[in-house]
Design an enzyme around this catalytic site. Structure first.
Site, mmCIF file in Angstrom:
data_model
loop_
_atom_site.group_PDB
_atom_site.id
_atom_site.type_symbol
_atom_site.label_atom_id
_atom_site.label_comp_id
_atom_site.label_asym_id
_atom_site.label_seq_id
_atom_site.Cartn_x
_atom_site.Cartn_y
_atom_site.Cartn_z
ATOM 1 C CG HIS A 1 -2.228 0.672 1.005
ATOM 2 N ND1 HIS A 1 -2.401 1.691 0.100
ATOM 3 C CD2 HIS A 1 -3.434 0.491 1.586
ATOM 4 C CE1 HIS A 1 -3.651 2.104 0.124
ATOM 5 N NE2 HIS A 1 -4.304 1.395 1.024
ATOM 6 C CG ASP B 1 -8.105 -12.570 -21.706
ATOM 7 O OD1 ASP B 1 -7.554 -13.575 -21.219
ATOM 8 O OD2 ASP B 1 -8.493 -12.515 -22.891
#
Length: 447
Positions: free
Chosen positions: A161, A380
């Site tokens: 983060h 994808d």
């Protein structure tokens, strides 16, 4: 369920990072970000009819090799993701590499998704494997590829983060998928944008102050998943709109669901304590589209700020909660967002943090964040789009919203203290609009 680790590998950029790019400067917002890894897990269904275990294992190894090879190429453009956080303001882009785990879980994908319990989902994250978790802070990026018995697989991508928010993590995975598919036009990041946009500052215990504001205390927490279908979302929005003042716009789906979940949690807290008490809702706000001019969508870093709103405990109607949320977001957009730039913006953030720290630490704080705007189901790698995407964020008092594969339904992950959650999961008003952990498998979901 049990996950077996097959291998652990370090993936380095296939081209060394030039010396002049060795030091990556963090912004003030990166400095304040808590030191944990945020994760996206993508589930892919096997397109093969293979039932032979040997062939399934062979195909898994081929996929793993392709992912590791394309990751190595992706890290050339996303070179800070292969570095190490050295101090509160810099990442050493030393080609330390990404931590890549191969694993296997002893179940079928359809069984896993029929009732995706949060504790089982967490097994697929590299940050929960004991050995991986010990080295997690030494790597900016960790990946776990997990095979199911049927040949389907899950890819969990965990990034520090300190360098990324949800939009940044999505941009990284987009870049990786474009390399994996050998697209002619690759997705590349805008790096070093954050530090030039909001310069770093000398901060004691950077990250701890922000974390204590948004997620105070060490509680015995539990996470639950609620799913809202399109019909129920429309009904909820209509109910809220009917009670709003004339001329006010109908609430967005995110505002309506945030208000409903927040109300349920406040009611549970009030029931336990016996009296209403102030609660602050921090709604994570993406600065990219709110700046003038807008920041690049592919800018890497923590380009978010919480828009904080105080609820005194006597606001119990959904339309009141929505009105407060909208008012505070509008004020943030109009009065605050464009002040958060340059040296003056960094100084303002530090000043506001110091002014609000004592007050907020004495109140109950909840955080809400939405990934509904991200096209997560378009990721994808060359084997089709995912059948399910989730982001396990098991921090106390957090509401996380994501769209389902169908696009018109939304699922919410909410983490609360156990005694609070025991009341929330029986809340009749909430359950009138939500299903508690239904199937996540598209062909079997009946929300």
């Amino acid at each position: 369920m049990k996950v077996n680790i097959i291998s652990r590998n370090i993936i380095k950029p296939c081209i060394p990072t030039p010396l002049h790019l060795r030091t990556y400067k963090l912004s003030i917002l990166d400095q304040l970000a808590p030191s944990f890894h945020s994760t996206l897990i993508l589930f892919y269904q096997s397109n093969s009819n293979q039932k032979d275990n040997h062939n399934i294992a062979s195909q898994f190894l081929e996929k793993s090799h392709h992912l590791q090879d394309s990751l190595s190429k992706t890290l050339v453009n996303f070179y800070p993701f292969a570095g190490q956080v050295r101090d509160s303001s810099t990442i050493d882009c030393n080609d330390h590499g990404a931590y890549f785990v191969e694993a296997q879980i002893n179940c079928q994908l359809i069984d896993f998704l029929s009732k995706p319990e949060p504790e089982n989902v967490l097994l697929l994250s590299p940050t929960t494997d004991p050995k991986s978790s010990k080295v997690a802070l030494d790597y900016v990026l960790l990946v776990q590829l997990t095979a199911f018995n049927c040949g389907s697989f899950a890819i969990a991508v965990s990034a520090s983060h300190k360098i990324n928010d949800a939009s940044s993590l999505f941009t990284f995975i987009q870049g990786w998928t474009s390399v994996a598919r050998r697209d002619a036009k690759l997705v590349v990041p805008e790096l070093n944008y954050g530090a030039s946009f909001l310069p770093p500052r000398e901060i004691q215990n950077a990250g701890m102050k922000e974390q204590s504001l948004l997620n105070p205390g060490n509680f015995h927490c539990i996470t639950k998943r609620f799913v809202f279908n399109a019909t129920k979302i429309a009904a909820l929005k209509a109910k809220i709109a009917s009670a709003m003042e004339h001329g006010q716009h109908s609430p967005s789906s995110v505002d309506a669901l945030t208000a409903l979940l927040f109300k349920s949690a406040m009611a549970a807290n009030r029931s336990i304590s016996g009296s209403p008490f102030p609660t602050v809702l921090h709604h994570a706000t993406n600065l990219r589209a709110r700046m003038n001019p807008p920041l690049p969508a592919n800018a890497i870093g923590n380009l978010i700020r919480p828009s904080s709103m105080l609820f005194k405990g006597n606001e119990t109607e959904l339309h009141e909660l929505v009105a407060n949320i909208r008012k505070q977001l509008a004020e943030f957009n109009d009065e605050m967002a464009n002040k958060l730039k340059g040296d003056e913006g960094s100084d303002l953030i530090c000043r506001l943090l110091m002014e609000s720290g004592g007050l907020l630490s004495s109140m109950t704080n909840m955080t809400s964040t939405s990934l509904c705007q991200l096209p997560l189901y378009n990721l994808d790698f060359g084997w089709g789009n995912p059948v399910w995407v989730t982001s396990p964020l098991y921090l106390p008092n957090v509401i996380l919203l994501l769209r389902t594969k169908q696009g018109d339904a939304i699922e919410a992950w909410i983490t609360l203290e156990e005694n609070v959650m025991a009341l929330v999961e029986r809340d009749e008003e909430l359950l009138a609009f939500a299903s508690l952990n239904p199937s996540a498998f598209p062909n079997h979901s009946r929300l």
